[in-house]
Motif scaffolding. Structure first.
Motif, PDB file in Angstrom:
ATOM      1  N   SER A 417       0.620  -1.302   0.027  1.00 53.83           N
ATOM      2  CA  SER A 417       0.001  -0.032   0.069  1.00 53.83           C
ATOM      3  C   SER A 417       1.017   1.163  -0.075  1.00 53.83           C
ATOM      4  O   SER A 417       0.525   2.265  -0.553  1.00 53.83           O
ATOM      5  N   ALA A 489      -8.429  10.960  -5.435  1.00 55.32           N
ATOM      6  CA  ALA A 489      -9.248   9.990  -5.135  1.00 55.32           C
ATOM      7  C   ALA A 489      -8.479   8.529  -4.861  1.00 55.32           C
ATOM      8  O   ALA A 489      -8.894   7.604  -4.037  1.00 55.32           O
ATOM      9  N   ILE A 490      -7.609   8.178  -5.584  1.00 56.19           N
ATOM     10  CA  ILE A 490      -6.678   7.175  -5.406  1.00 56.19           C
ATOM     11  C   ILE A 490      -5.891   7.036  -4.505  1.00 56.19           C
ATOM     12  O   ILE A 490      -5.762   6.300  -3.539  1.00 56.19           O
ATOM     13  N   GLU A 492      -6.608   8.906  -1.405  1.00 62.59           N
ATOM     14  CA  GLU A 492      -7.496   8.708  -0.227  1.00 62.59           C
ATOM     15  C   GLU A 492      -7.848   7.270  -0.291  1.00 62.59           C
ATOM     16  O   GLU A 492      -7.954   6.778   1.093  1.00 62.59           O
ATOM     17  N   MET A 493      -8.093   6.502  -1.245  1.00 64.21           N
ATOM     18  CA  MET A 493      -8.656   5.052  -1.417  1.00 64.21           C
ATOM     19  C   MET A 493      -7.545   4.446  -0.578  1.00 64.21           C
ATOM     20  O   MET A 493      -7.508   3.457   0.121  1.00 64.21           O
ATOM     21  N   VAL A 494      -6.104   4.495  -1.051  1.00 64.42           N
ATOM     22  CA  VAL A 494      -5.242   3.731  -0.486  1.00 64.42           C
ATOM     23  C   VAL A 494      -5.021   4.112   0.787  1.00 64.42           C
ATOM     24  O   VAL A 494      -4.646   3.199   1.648  1.00 64.42           O
ATOM     25  N   ARG A 496      -7.165   4.504   3.023  1.00 60.40           N
ATOM     26  CA  ARG A 496      -8.127   3.468   3.786  1.00 60.40           C
ATOM     27  C   ARG A 496      -7.803   2.348   3.837  1.00 60.40           C
ATOM     28  O   ARG A 496      -8.060   1.517   4.908  1.00 60.40           O
ATOM     29  N   ILE A 497      -7.366   1.883   2.638  1.00 62.20           N
ATOM     30  CA  ILE A 497      -6.745   0.475   2.781  1.00 62.20           C
ATOM     31  C   ILE A 497      -5.510   0.136   3.540  1.00 62.20           C
ATOM     32  O   ILE A 497      -5.552  -0.742   4.469  1.00 62.20           O
TER      33      ILE A 497
END
Length: 730
Positions: A417, A489-490, A492-494, A496-497
């Motif tokens: 990540s 957006a990518i 922020e998604m990472v 959260r991951i």
């Protein structure tokens, strides 16, 4: 009792040629095994270096070179460091609070004592039932004899059992205080925090102990000059008394069995010490080391170089000055040998005491030993310090690896990540750079810069070489689209991951996130949910490190301590996950309890306000003894106030009036009772009967009147239910 220094005795006699050859062969085998384990551990050390580079926000050398050559962004968004620091800080806060320890010592349950108590109480109960039966049959003497005999036989046994249990609890409390005092002296909590830091960063933290303390214990004392009568303070040297200590062992220098999947599976242990000549001289002052061998070793020069990982660590932290290249590799070995080999080694090292102790040992038996060696010299040879033979190393793995003894840390868990968020971050800035300005096309057939440089600048002068056709523009502009929103957006998604992978949310890092919680109760619920992940890690710390370390400390004191009052059969109870994990919720509940108790006088009289307040202060991580008075101080304060209190005249007058009113009420009540008795006696004389007969007659008359009232009430109810035409009663 065998003293620790005696159990680690050094060689005392010069060995013969045959013994020396045997000794050199033994040391050579140990050196080969140590070298084999160091080579097999290199992949693990390479993984640690990658994790530390990621922790410090650095790319691998090959990745860094590719980015530099391609001219792309080399930015590194370091999410690993805050996640790792948050995990270490959270575990430190939970496992080592301000004024409580995360372990306890309790006496081992003794089945026979509880059996005596239960049987004694059961038989006493049956005897009481039998005595009641005899009393009902009119045999009081037999019942009394039965009860007395039963009480004498079984109550005394139960009392003796309880007394023995009380003694065991008192001894265990003294043992707990002794362990806590010695751990405070060796700074156990500080060492444990370093172990937690290693576990979060590298995946594995190692605690070593108990071993003889290497720190001198020096105290100041008052010395009076007999001639002048003056007083001066003198610093005494170490008294030489053996003291156990625990140390954080560097994972880079510990080499268990490479085939072991768990620490308890390792049959032997190697630990490497990088020593200079001054370090060897310090070893010579410790008990159990062979000073002659150290002198011979000091005459030679070191043959080993500094391990390569140290240079890699220095490059990661940007330290340019090079360390000294040569040093002594002193190896510390713990393992088992057969009784026959032990006698040969004891003979080779000239340890006559050990030969006498094990001259009748079975050749099939294994004895645990401790050996320090360096460049063919045995610096120390002794028995294992603990009779139990238990390994002195305890491992804490942040995340256990099923295929290795070494665990996984936070950087390794979020490695992919971190790479993903770095890629998205670099793309974001590369795209921002490309889209920040337009791409400009110049037709050199018609234009020529005056200064000879084809670049766009303000107020730049261009020279027209020839007339361009109609409609043809020598300058053209093209814009590259920006994709900032998609790339963010990518990112922020990472993020959260990463929170899901590590189990360390923003709440655990001190941030409430996108949707903040507005109530204290809601925050307590969220904190409890966050603690679920850490509760598993803390439980692992309790089972793998706290319990073994305290158990070994207990074995050490049972074996070497001269305080018989602390010894007994105890068991270690680790409390990190059961008590300290819920401190936040407990603090909220304690504050609510105090508010309810102080607001309601009925509850206040039934609540231990001082104890609840003391626990509430402790939940805030504040030493309660510094701010809350003890029970003795509270009692002294109340006594002082009672002595100094001046009585209020108004209150004294009210209390006197109440006392007089009560006396008058009691007097009137007694007079009324006497008048009633006198009237009853007069009426009895008039009717020629006794007072008792009169009372019985009055009572009978009252019962008859009550029956008539019930009958009339029944008839009225029936009339109401059936109507007036139904008639009366029969």
């Amino acid at each position: 009792m065998v003293e620790p220094a005696q159990k680690m005795a050094s060689a005392s006699a010069a060995p013969g040629k045959e013994s020396l050859d045997r000794l050199r062969a033994f040391v050579s085998e140990l050196e080969k095994e140590a070298e084999r384990r160091a080579q097999q551990k290199q992949p693990v050390e390479q993984r640690w270096l990658e994790d530390l580079r990621q922790l410090h926000g650095q790319y691998e050398a090959t990745v860094q070179q590719d980015l530099r050559e391609s001219g792309k962004s080399q930015l590194f968004v370091n999410v690993t460091r805050p996640k790792t620091n948050a995990a270490a800080a959270r575990l430190n806060d939970m496992l080592f609070p301000t004024d409580d320890k995360n372990w306890g010592i309790e006496p081992t349950p003794v089945p026979e004592l509880h059996t005596i108590i239960d049987e004694g109480e059961g038989r006493a109960k049956k005897a009481a039932e039998e005595a009641n039966r005899l009393m009902a049959q009119g045999m009081p003497q037999d019942a009394e004899a039965l009860v007395e005999g039963t009480n004498d036989n079984f109550a005394s046994a139960a009392a003796e059992a309880r007394r023995r249990l009380d003694i065991a609890k008192d001894r265990s409390a003294q043992m707990s205080r002794e362990i806590e005092d010695q751990q405070r002296e060796c700074r156990y909590n500080i060492q444990a925090r370093d172990v937690i830091e290693d576990g979060c960063r590298l995946g594995t933290g190692i605690m070593k102990g108990p071993v003889l303390s290497m720190q001198p214990r020096r105290r100041w004392r008052v010395q009076r000059d007999e001639e002048t009568g003056g007083v001066q303070h003198v610093l005494d040297g170490d008294d030489g008394s053996p003291r156990p200590a625990f140390y954080r062992a560097d994972p880079w220098h510990v080499f268990p069995d490479p085939d072991a999947l768990r620490p308890e599976d390792s049959e032997s242990w190697f630990e490497r010490h990088l020593c200079k000549k001054r370090d060897l001289r310090r070893l010579a002052r410790l008990p159990g080391f062979n000073k002659d061998e150290i002198r011979e070793l000091l005459k030679s020069e070191p043959t080993e170089t500094i391990p390569t990982y140290i240079a890699d660590l220095r490059s990661i932290t940007n330290i340019q000055n090079a360390a000294e290249n040569q040093c002594f590799w002193v190896w510390e070995y713990y393992g088992a040998v057969t009784g026959e080999d032990l006698l040969k080694l004891a003979e080779a090292t000239g340890q006559t005491d050990m030969i006498q102790d094990y001259e009748d040992v079975d050749p099939l038996d294994e004895i645990h030993i401790c050996v320090w060696f360096c460049q063919g010299h045995i610096l120390k040879f002794a028995e294992h310090p603990l009779d139990s033979g238990e390994a002195l190393y305890s491992f804490f793995c942040y995340e256990k690896d099923e295929g290795s003894i070494w665990g996984l840390g936070v950087p390794r868990i979020m490695q992919n990540s971190q790479s993903a968020i770095n890629a998205a971050w670099r793309m974001l800035f590369d795209n921002a750079g490309y889209s920040a300005g337009p791409q400009i096309f110049i037709d050199a057939q018609f234009l020529e810069p005056v200064n000879g440089v084809c670049e766009v600048r303000a107020n730049k002068i261009w020279k027209i070489k020839s007339a361009s056709p109609n409609g043809h523009e020598p300058f053209k502009v093209a814009h590259i689209n920006g994709h900032h929103q998609e790339l963010m957006a990518i990112v922020e998604m990472v993020r959260r991951i990463i929170d899901d992978e590590t189990g360390i949310s923003q709440l655990a890092q001190g941030e409430q996130g996108a949707e903040p919680t507005k109530t204290a109760k809601g925050m307590a619920i969220l904190m409890n949910s966050t603690n679920v992940v850490f509760r598993r890690i803390v439980k692992s710390f309790d089972d793998d490190l706290t319990t073994p370390c305290i158990r070994r400390h207990y074995h050490w004191l049972m074996q070497f301590s001269d305080k018989e009052s602390i010894k007994g059969d105890y068991e270690v109870v680790a409390r990190g996950s059961s008590v300290l994990m819920v401190r936040e919720i407990q603090g909220q509940n304690l504050l609510s309890l105090l508010n309810m108790a102080t607001a309601n006088p009925h509850l206040q009289s039934r609540t231990k306000i001082t104890d609840a307040y003391r626990k509430a202060v402790q939940s805030l991580q504040i030493p309660a003894d510094d701010f809350v008075m003890s029970d003795d101080e509270i009692e002294q304060e109340e006594q002082r106030r009672a002595e100094n209190q001046v009585p209020d005249p108004a209150m004294a007058r009210i209390e006197a009036d109440l006392a007089i009113a009560k006396m008058e009420h009691d007097g009137r009540e007694r007079i009324a009772m006497l008048a009633h008795e006198t009237k009853m006696m007069t009426l009895a004389e008039q009717m020629n009967m006794s007072v008792e007969e009169l009372r019985a007659k009055v009572q009978l008359e009252g019962q008859r009147q009550e029956a008539d009232e019930r009958r009339l009430a029944t008839e009225a109810a029936m009339a109401e239910a059936t109507g007036k035409s139904a008639g009366g009663s029969v």
